[in-house]
Design a protein around this motif. Sequence first.
Motif, PDB file in Angstrom:
ATOM      1  N   ARG A 298       0.827  -0.808   0.031  1.00 60.46           N
ATOM      2  CA  ARG A 298      -0.204  -0.206   0.465  1.00 60.46           C
ATOM      3  C   ARG A 298       0.923   1.271  -0.372  1.00 60.46           C
ATOM      4  N   ARG A 299       2.044   0.997   0.630  1.00 56.79           N
ATOM      5  CA  ARG A 299       3.010   2.430   0.478  1.00 56.79           C
ATOM      6  C   ARG A 299       3.827   2.457  -0.345  1.00 56.79           C
ATOM      7  N   LEU A 300       3.764   1.584  -1.773  1.00 59.94           N
ATOM      8  CA  LEU A 300       4.536   1.783  -3.022  1.00 59.94           C
ATOM      9  C   LEU A 300       4.254   3.000  -3.864  1.00 59.94           C
ATOM     10  N   ASP A 301       4.694   3.656  -4.606  1.00 57.07           N
ATOM     11  CA  ASP A 301       4.835   4.297  -5.415  1.00 57.07           C
ATOM     12  C   ASP A 301       4.442   3.800  -6.720  1.00 57.07           C
ATOM     13  N   TYR A 302       3.574   4.203  -6.941  1.00 55.19           N
ATOM     14  CA  TYR A 302       2.132   3.647  -8.290  1.00 55.19           C
ATOM     15  C   TYR A 302       2.554   4.692  -9.283  1.00 55.19           C
ATOM     16  N   SER A 303       3.136   5.746  -9.102  1.00 58.91           N
ATOM     17  CA  SER A 303       3.049   6.663 -10.093  1.00 58.91           C
ATOM     18  C   SER A 303       3.721   6.088 -11.689  1.00 58.91           C
ATOM     19  N   GLY A 304       4.477   5.326 -12.181  1.00 58.30           N
ATOM     20  CA  GLY A 304       5.571   4.202 -12.819  1.00 58.30           C
ATOM     21  C   GLY A 304       4.857   3.830 -13.593  1.00 58.30           C
ATOM     22  N   LEU A 305       3.302   3.447 -13.152  1.00 58.58           N
ATOM     23  CA  LEU A 305       3.229   1.538 -13.185  1.00 58.58           C
ATOM     24  C   LEU A 305       2.714   1.569 -14.592  1.00 58.58           C
ATOM     25  N   LEU A 306       3.191   0.228 -14.871  1.00 60.95           N
ATOM     26  CA  LEU A 306       2.787   0.774 -16.689  1.00 60.95           C
ATOM     27  C   LEU A 306       2.359   1.747 -17.931  1.00 60.95           C
ATOM     28  N   SER A 307       3.539   2.059 -17.627  1.00 61.46           N
ATOM     29  CA  SER A 307       3.526   3.544 -19.333  1.00 61.46           C
ATOM     30  C   SER A 307       3.539   2.980 -20.112  1.00 61.46           C
ATOM     31  N   GLU A 345     -10.164   3.560  -7.344  1.00 53.03           N
ATOM     32  CA  GLU A 345     -10.068   5.019  -7.149  1.00 53.03           C
ATOM     33  C   GLU A 345      -9.029   5.149  -6.041  1.00 53.03           C
ATOM     34  N   LEU A 346      -8.260   4.515  -5.596  1.00 57.22           N
ATOM     35  CA  LEU A 346      -7.258   5.109  -4.366  1.00 57.22           C
ATOM     36  C   LEU A 346      -5.654   5.374  -5.496  1.00 57.22           C
ATOM     37  N   MET A 347      -5.684   5.384  -6.971  1.00 55.70           N
ATOM     38  CA  MET A 347      -4.128   4.649  -7.870  1.00 55.70           C
ATOM     39  C   MET A 347      -3.946   6.626  -8.205  1.00 55.70           C
ATOM     40  N   PRO A 348      -3.086   6.791  -8.087  1.00 58.19           N
ATOM     41  CA  PRO A 348      -2.501   8.382  -7.809  1.00 58.19           C
ATOM     42  C   PRO A 348      -2.649   8.119  -9.929  1.00 58.19           C
ATOM     43  N   SER A 349      -3.488   9.275 -10.146  1.00 60.71           N
ATOM     44  CA  SER A 349      -3.684   9.215 -11.734  1.00 60.71           C
ATOM     45  C   SER A 349      -3.984  10.443 -11.924  1.00 60.71           C
ATOM     46  N   GLU A 350      -3.808  11.647 -13.144  1.00 58.11           N
ATOM     47  CA  GLU A 350      -4.828  12.196 -13.466  1.00 58.11           C
ATOM     48  C   GLU A 350      -6.309  12.005 -13.461  1.00 58.11           C
ATOM     49  N   ALA A 383       7.720  -7.007 -13.264  1.00 59.76           N
ATOM     50  CA  ALA A 383       8.996  -6.362 -13.173  1.00 59.76           C
ATOM     51  C   ALA A 383       8.959  -4.924 -11.822  1.00 59.76           C
ATOM     52  N   PHE A 384       7.431  -4.359 -11.937  1.00 62.47           N
ATOM     53  CA  PHE A 384       7.383  -3.705 -11.161  1.00 62.47           C
ATOM     54  C   PHE A 384       7.560  -3.696 -10.092  1.00 62.47           C
ATOM     55  N   LEU A 385       6.928  -5.412  -9.233  1.00 64.27           N
ATOM     56  CA  LEU A 385       7.458  -5.573  -7.914  1.00 64.27           C
ATOM     57  C   LEU A 385       8.930  -5.689  -8.085  1.00 64.27           C
ATOM     58  N   ASP A 386       9.441  -6.127  -8.617  1.00 68.17           N
ATOM     59  CA  ASP A 386      10.972  -6.294  -8.715  1.00 68.17           C
ATOM     60  C   ASP A 386      12.162  -5.181  -8.351  1.00 68.17           C
ATOM     61  N   ARG A 387      11.316  -4.251  -9.235  1.00 68.60           N
ATOM     62  CA  ARG A 387      11.593  -2.324  -9.610  1.00 68.60           C
ATOM     63  C   ARG A 387      11.653  -1.513  -8.286  1.00 68.60           C
ATOM     64  N   HIS A 388      10.666  -2.847  -7.497  1.00 67.28           N
ATOM     65  CA  HIS A 388      10.441  -1.863  -5.806  1.00 67.28           C
ATOM     66  C   HIS A 388      11.255  -2.700  -4.469  1.00 67.28           C
TER      67      HIS A 388
END
Length: 695
Positions: A298-307, A345-350, A383-388
């Motif tokens: 829940r504390r991960l930064d998801y701004s770079g998820l799936l470019s 609803e809680l995903m950081p997104s525009e 791969a996203f989890l591996d990066r974190h």
Amino acid sequence: MSTLTLPHEHPALVAQRIVIETITAGTADFGIYEHSEVPSLNALADLRAVASRTLAASRSDLLASLVPTDVLDAHNAAGSPRSGPRSLTNPTVRPGFMAPPTAAGTAAGVIAALHILGGQHVQLAGAELRRFTGHHPRSTTPATPTTMNAWGKYTSPRLLAVQLASIGPDLRCTDQLRYRTASNRPRYPDRVQDSRRRLHSIPAVFWPALSLRIAPPAGHYQRIVRPALSCMLGLTGSRLDMEEISRSLGSATSGLAASRVMQYLRRTPWWTVMQNVMTLLAEQIDAQPAPIDYERRRRLDYSGLLSSQEWDDICRRTAQFRGRERRIHAARSHLFERISGLPAELMPSETTVTGADTRKWISEFTTHLTSDLATELDHTAKAFLDRHRVLDEPLIWQPDTTFLEGLELPGTNPDTVSAATLHELIRRPRMTVTQAANLLGISNDAVKHLLAEHPPPPRPITLGRAWATGHISAVARTQLPESELRRLYIDERLPIRDIAQATGISVSVVTSLAREYDIVLRPTGRTARAKPITKEWLHEQYTVHRRPLADLAHETGMSPTSMARWARHHQIPTRRGGAGHNPALQALADGVNPPPLLRPALERRGSRKHLRNFAAAATYPTLGAAADALNLKCPTLVGQINRLEQDLGGPLLERAVRGRPMRLTALGKRAKRAINKAFPDQAASNTPLQRTEGS
């Protein structure tokens, strides 16, 4: 007082034997103590506490339902006050306090206590004890969990479980979960640190497969019920309040909203079984925590998820339609929920996921998943989890549901639905999720979950679908594999154009496949890019001199198609089946060589007629009079003259004003003379009008 003569199987003698056996064995093994190994001292203390409670009941009919009539009559007779001083034969009657004053009272209390504690399980004993918990003559407040310890010393946890079960229906739904009153082992809440430790193993939204089984199918949507179920699991056996649990789980819902869902569930007939499920699941997680630390996720930064680049690569590999930004957002939301356990609803997104339309996009994306697309997305999530640096956890996890065996649950078990049948239904033309759910007898949420967890295989890529989705290369790879292209191009030395014609694939696609297969292409003999074609040169050669595009293309070293593109680029109309479609070309075809002044105007359609109308209108005092004479509407004539003025580069007429008629400008006089020279028939028809003008 007369002595009672009792048969061998009388309840009083049976109770006496049970007490003696308990004392002799050192442990109790009757009723609720059968599998608990409770010492005899604690079991006898439980008997004394319950016996005192039953003897102190303010309603005599309650005791009469448990004690034989002969013993109860002897107890009542002995309990009547006698006259005279207190003595051994005339004790003070104090029912429910210390030891009963008579053997009949002792027998009545022990018989009643054994009837309650001798039940098959705690819930049955609690139901029997419930009749006495609210009828104490000296009690001014109802029984609560905090007053249970006042029943006596040395009582066992088994009696506490029976006590909590007896008052469970009177508690709030939150306290029922705290004290686990519906389970077979109600008890006081655990330590705060134990409760906090469990929250690390709970996602913000409950596991979908388990939620579908335990939640009633009618009522709230799963997106509302699942966050509330997670709060309920965190509340079970916990000292934390609902708001704190909600915040710790990521604020997927509020404590108030979760409490309202619990109140709704309490009004259903499935509330008791749901409490049991929560208790069993909490015990399972406490004994063996989940392999996923949801608190860390829940504390991960998801701004770079799936470019966008990752999504483009996935679509290319799976021949999927890329779609607009909302489709990429739906894919990100799908991954966000799978990785974090939080709602979209809680995903950081525009894009804010609050409206019904956005939730519809996400739902449609999930129901249209294919197995290859789901696999690619899971690889991206890993791969996203591996990066974190989350390397020791699986992507998703579901609790073991063997503890649900034997429970009658209200929801749908997804394991009982055939995925193949669902895939066949959902691929029928115009088949909706609701229609498929009705045919299978399950809810829409169950269908969406099954399609998300068991997506259908991809459909075969047809040529039409490849063109529609922009993935024609995927079809070309199947029709022209590397070995075949090497054989045709290298071994047989066929040109790319011949290979394209033989396979039905375009030259550009065959060329891109050759580069993809690392095939070195032969030089085509064209070393330099063709020079650009100017508008003046092309107009002179094609329009004035009427040279074909093929000759011009051969002269400049390009294809006729490229020369036609240059003509369209410079907005020069091309000949199609003759010259009659273009005024300038038509004039040339008629043997007329228009003056250079009129040539820009002749490139428009209908320009010949417009020039004649201008020449005729110039002889009238006003444009209105000219329009009436020419049988035209005045705005039409004005529009034609305005377009001629644009083409010829200046005003042709000075409009009429009060006291002065319309007259030609210098450019207008030159244009009129050029029209009369280029079109003699126009000059002849306007002879009387020209005399009026005097030109």
